[in-house]
Design an enzyme around this catalytic site. Structure first.
Site, PDB file in Angstrom:
ATOM      1  N   LYS B  63      43.786 -10.453 -71.117  1.00 11.00           N
ATOM      2  CA  LYS B  63      44.485 -11.927 -71.362  1.00 11.00           C
ATOM      3  C   LYS B  63      43.466 -12.913 -71.176  1.00 11.00           C
ATOM      4  CE  LYS B  63      48.498 -13.906 -68.576  1.00 11.00           C
ATOM      5  NZ  LYS B  63      49.340 -14.039 -67.541  1.00 11.00           N
ATOM      6  N   SER B 138      54.249 -13.983 -68.588  1.00 12.50           N
ATOM      7  CA  SER B 138      53.341 -14.535 -69.257  1.00 12.50           C
ATOM      8  C   SER B 138      52.247 -13.698 -69.931  1.00 12.50           C
ATOM      9  CB  SER B 138      52.620 -15.553 -68.313  1.00 12.50           C
ATOM     10  OG  SER B 138      51.530 -15.008 -67.434  1.00 12.50           O
ATOM     11  N   SER B 162      54.408 -11.570 -64.124  1.00  6.33           N
ATOM     12  CA  SER B 162      54.031 -11.859 -65.552  1.00  6.33           C
ATOM     13  C   SER B 162      53.214 -10.582 -66.311  1.00  6.33           C
ATOM     14  CB  SER B 162      52.761 -12.945 -65.528  1.00  6.33           C
ATOM     15  OG  SER B 162      53.424 -14.178 -65.540  1.00  6.33           O
TER      16      SER B 162
END
Lengths: 485, 480
Positions: B63, B138, B162
């Site tokens: 990420k 996210s 997330s």
């Protein structure tokens, strides 16, 4: 109208701690000689993803400082974030102890013109220092740009806040001197106001004792020498008086001392103050101490100035005044004690230190530990005086020479030919000559002005370049003057 | 079976047996990316293929809020668009030490704020199971990349769900370990007391193995903890008979989609038939979790994001006055959702509101923790759905932030309490995956993985379902 307004002063002091590394990272605390932004890492530069680690040495130094100023050390303290934007603050918040400080409720006793006075200390807490800004053209308001140096960012600070217990600028200065002395004794801070390792902000207001009216409180910042503690506050106290005469410029605000202009200048008003939005620092667990830890820190404390002073008076039988000067730095006190260990007239040692030694240090702008003169030099000098090898006045120049060269007094006396003259015939010749050359003064003396004798002694000493034995000179001058003609 | 469909464990086994060459592993994933990435848009950056790799290329995607030295870390924000990381995050260091091959940085909601990856300043990511749907967020890019077969493993971060919510939407496993077990050093902070790095994979076993690699106490993160229980994989195949599970009735309220409720009920029946006890409980404070979270997380975020001021790095808009320099930089650099949360956080920390909001939320958080402790004194785990609905359409909720916030109602409690929590797929509804969530007490990570492993066997979910649908969508290009 009252003739004298009461002055109310409280201080906020920031002391840089002499830890090896910064408060929350491994960077060194010695940054003075570094190129800008070289003594930095992701943590103290506020890089994304970097996290703070509490420096345990800073906690220990904080505890020692707190104990030295008679604070109660809290077993639980915590770091908070103080949020505000400024280019010298890399993270956009300062990590500080707001709600739960490391220590509270201390005091220091100061000696004022009216006797001893207790100044209460509200709290001592730990925080990190900010970086430094350099404004183009040295002026923030006209600078085209400013540069940021983060070498200092993250250096540990102990903030010490007093109660508003000082009632004159002079008391504030005495307090600051005493605090500095204690911090230096404790070896947690080098106490240099000029260089900013110790910083002092003052809150000041005036009160009319008759009406009870109080002026708005003003915070004075940027007081960067002991001289200015007194001067800035005197200036501000007299400015504040205007409030009682309707001066509308006296408002609650922060003002900065401008040492060039010798006055305070408005920085920001109450309305412009930040809302710091304090909240607990989630990246750092609370500081939890044990009583044992605190007691161990207490044991590490050195003998503090007050205790040392008391002991000097008792052990060496010297006046309190002497003792208070001798303990003004740990190093000077040690110098005195080392002399006394090998020389048995403490008062004599004290006299020489308080006058000649301190004068030499001041002239040379050095500290005792940086001087070439050691206790051995001073003892050597005193012994030469005792043995009648040298006069006291010549001894002063020997000491000056020793400060300059580091040579031992015996050597200097030898080399400079300063050996005292005790030969009566030789001295008598000069005495007679001086008396002969000054008939007017002789007449004055004979007329009852006996003090005139010092004139002749002085002239003889001068003529003999201070080498004459003053006892003999004194004796001969008297004898010859008093001899009936 | 194609290499890109294999789990990390399967690839390792095949390579060590000499059935697949290391080169072929990399070829497979680079080829897969070349084929599907245009549609999925999981990556912000795909790194050029390097010829230097270990004996087994352990392919992983990261990420884009974790720092890799010398590479850009954008947080999917304009303010960090050109920020090059000066150091390696601890998790990256650990991956490098274990010869992992980082194939790229994945898309995300800007600064990890969002539940759909639509808050990326660059582009939205598409759900491989249905390209018109969001992948969740996210960490939507990481979840989508794993689901699409672009990599077998990925790292995400989980502040309020997330990792788990996108895992549920994309039909993969997503695990948030106990707070503190994985160092946050080098993870761009959002809500410091909630943030936790964790892994995505296409099997519980893979995720457990990845957790072993990335966890461990270290001295650069003061909140990092020692996982004294050791190996995350050690309990995987332990029998589950006799375990006691709590199902909070607050988790199966009207807000929950019926199809999801049905699948959860089915799994519960299977568990019971294996001698597991499942009881419905009431956890009243759970209803306040979203409110607590949306005070604490924005408060911490408002402070954490203060460093993006244009002075030292990142986007910088100059102006004659310092104040306007800050305002211009941050106005141009941050997106709407980030600004909204900075404002909420600034408000709740302000003098006069702090007690009413932040302090009250802290007290409520303490109460929630107590409630969870009480449940864990009687039950081994808390189970429930991961999300109230399956993946929703791109653009469907962007105008309604409050509805978006409710995506996390089931996942937020684990962040507020710091406990381990996993989402694993248990089936589909209307062709979209359904996630089930398991929460255990702090440090019961291996236990949570044990139950997840058992349920994975019961659910028998096809992790390659998303890839197949994607291939179908790509139509005649497939096979060429």
């Amino acid at each position: 109208m009252a003739s004298e307004y009461e002055i109310v002063i409280g201080l906020e002091i920031h002391a840089q701690l002499l830890t090896r590394t910064k408060m929350f990272c491994g960077c060194s605390t010695e940054y003075a000689f570094n190129e800008p932004n070289t003594n930095v890492c992701p943590v103290c530069m506020g890089m994304p993803g970097a996290l703070p680690i509490t420096n345990e040495e800073a906690i220990r130094f904080g505890v020692k400082a707190a104990l030295a100023i008679n604070c109660h050390v809290n077993l639980y303290s915590r770091f908070d974030r103080k949020n505000y934007f400024y280019p010298d603050l890399p993270k956009g918040y300062q990590i500080t102890q707001y709600k739960y400080p490391l220590a509270e409720h201390g005091y220091l006793t100061i000696e004022t013109s009216t006797g001893e006075k207790k100044i209460r200390i509200r709290r001592l807490h730990l925080e990190e220092d900010a970086g430094k800004l350099m404004h183009q053209a040295d002026k923030i308001d006209t600078a085209e740009y400013s540069l940021v140096d983060l070498n200092r960012a993250g250096v540990p600070l102990a903030e010490i806040v007093t109660e508003p217990d000082m009632s004159s600028p002079q008391e504030a200065k005495i307090f600051m001197e005493k605090l500095r002395n204690i911090l230096r004794y404790t070896e947690v801070c080098n106490g240099n106001l000029e260089e900013g390792s110790l910083r002092c902000d003052a809150n000041i207001s005036l009160r009319d004792p008759e009406t009870g009216n109080v002026t708005p409180r003003v915070e004075v910042k940027n007081i960067n020498s002991f001289k200015f503690v007194e001067r800035a506050l005197e200036y501000e106290a007299s400015r504040l008086k205007g409030y009682f005469e309707g001066d509308k410029d006296v408002i609650r605000e922060t003002r900065g001392w401008d040492s060039k202009l010798q006055k305070t200048i408005s920085q920001r008003s109450k309305e412009e103050e930040n809302d710091y939005r304090y909240f607990p620092e989630p990246d750092i667990p609370p500081v939890v101490l044990t009583s044992e830890y605190i007691e161990n820190a207490r044991k590490e404390l050195p003998e503090l100035p007050d205790a040392k002073k008391k002991r000097f008076v008792q052990t060496y039988n010297i006046p309190e005044y002497d003792a208070s000067i001798l303990v003004s730095t740990k190093e000077l006190a040690a110098f005195f004690e080392e002399c006394c260990a090998n020389y048995d007239k403490p008062k004599e040692v004290s006299n020489w230190i308080m006058t000649e030694v301190l004068k030499e240090l001041k002239d040379r702008e050095i500290e005792i530990n940086d001087a070439k003169v050691t206790p051995k030099h001073l003892i050597g000098l005193l012994t030469e005086i005792d043995r009648g090898m040298i006069s006291k006045s010549a001894a002063k120049s020997v000491l000056a020479k020793a400060f300059e060269t580091g040579m031992m007094p015996g050597e200097i006396i030898e080399k400079e030919g300063l050996k005292q003259i005790s030969n009566t015939d030789e001295i008598q010749k000069i005495v007679e000559k001086v008396i002969e050359e000054n008939p007017k003064v002789v007449a004055q003396y004979k007329g009852g002005k006996t003090k005139a004798i010092t004139f002749f002694i002085g002239q003889v000493m001068k003529a003999m370049r201070g080498k004459a034995n003053p006892k003999i000179v004194n004796q001969l001058v008297k004898e010859i003057l008093d001899k009936p003609k | 079976m194609k290499i890109h469909e294999m789990t990390y464990s399967e690839i390792e086994a095949n390579v060590s047996k000499g059935l697949i060459k290391p080169d072929e592993v990399l070829d497979a994933f680079y080829n897969r990316i070349a084929r599907v990435e245009d549609k999925v848009k999981a990556f912000i950056k795909i790194y050029e293929r390097e010829e230097q790799f270990g004996t087994t290329p352990r392919v992983i995607a990261i990420k884009d809020n974790m720092l890799i030295k010398g590479k850009k870390t954008t947080c999917a924000s304009k303010i960090l668009r050109n920020f090059v990381a000066p150091y390696d995050a601890t998790v990256i260091k650990k991956l490098k030490e274990n010869s992992f091959y980082i194939i790229g940085k994945t898309n995300m909601d800007e600064f990890a704020m969002g539940s759909s990856t639509e808050n990326s300043a660059f582009f939205p990511t598409h759900n491989p199971w249905s390209l018109s749907k969001v992948p969740g967020g996210s960490s939507g890019g990481s979840a989508a990349a794993v689901a699409a077969g672009e990599c077998p493993l990925a790292l995400g971060s989980d502040t309020g769900g997330s990792i788990r919510q996108p895992a549920a939407f994309c039909g993969v496993v997503g695990f948030k370990p106990t707070y503190g077990l994985v160092s946050r050093y080098g993870l761009v902070a959002f809500g410091s007391s909630l943030d936790q790095i964790g892994g995505f994979g296409r099997s519980v076993e893979d995720v457990a193995k990845l957790s072993n690699i990335i966890s461990g106490k270290e001295n650069l993160d003061s909140t990092s903890l020692d996982y004294s229980m050791g190996d995350f994989t050690k309990l995987l195949s332990r029998p589950i008979k006799g375990l006691k599970l709590a199902l909070p009735k607050e988790f199966i309220s009207d807000a929950l989609d019926n199809a999801i409720k049905g699948k959860i009920t089915k799994i519960i029946k299977m568990l019971e038939s294996e001698g597991v006890v499942v009881e419905e409980v009431s956890m009243k404070t759970i209803d306040y979790a979203v409110s607590i979270y949306y005070i604490i997380a924005p408060a911490e975020a408002s402070s954490n994001l203060s460093r993006y001021d244009g002075v030292r790095y990142g986007l910088s808009k100059s102006d004659a006055s310092l104040k306007h320099q800050y305002m211009k930089t941050r106005d141009a650099g941050f997106g709407t959702e980030v600004k909204r949360r900075i404002m909420i956080g600034t408000f709740t920390l302000s003098a006069g509101y702090y007690e009413a909001y932040f302090e009250k939320a802290q007290r409520a958080r303490a109460k929630l923790i107590k409630e969870f402790n009480d449940i864990f004194s009687k039950y081994d785990f808390i189970i429930g759905p991961t999300t109230p609905t399956v993946a929703f359409g791109i653009g469907e909720k962007v105008e309604n932030p409050l509805q978006m916030y409710l995506q996390d109602i089931y996942t937020i409690p684990a962040n507020l309490t710091g406990i381990p929590s996993i989402s694993l797929p248990i089936g589909t509804a209307e062709g979209l995956p359904i996630g089930m969530q398991i929460m255990g007490n702090r440090f019961k990570d291996a236990e949570v993985l044990n139950l997840a492993y058992a349920i994975e066997r019961m659910a028998n979910f096809d992790y390659t379902g998303g890839m197949k649908k994607l291939d179908k969508e790509l139509g005649d290009k497939y096979g060429k």
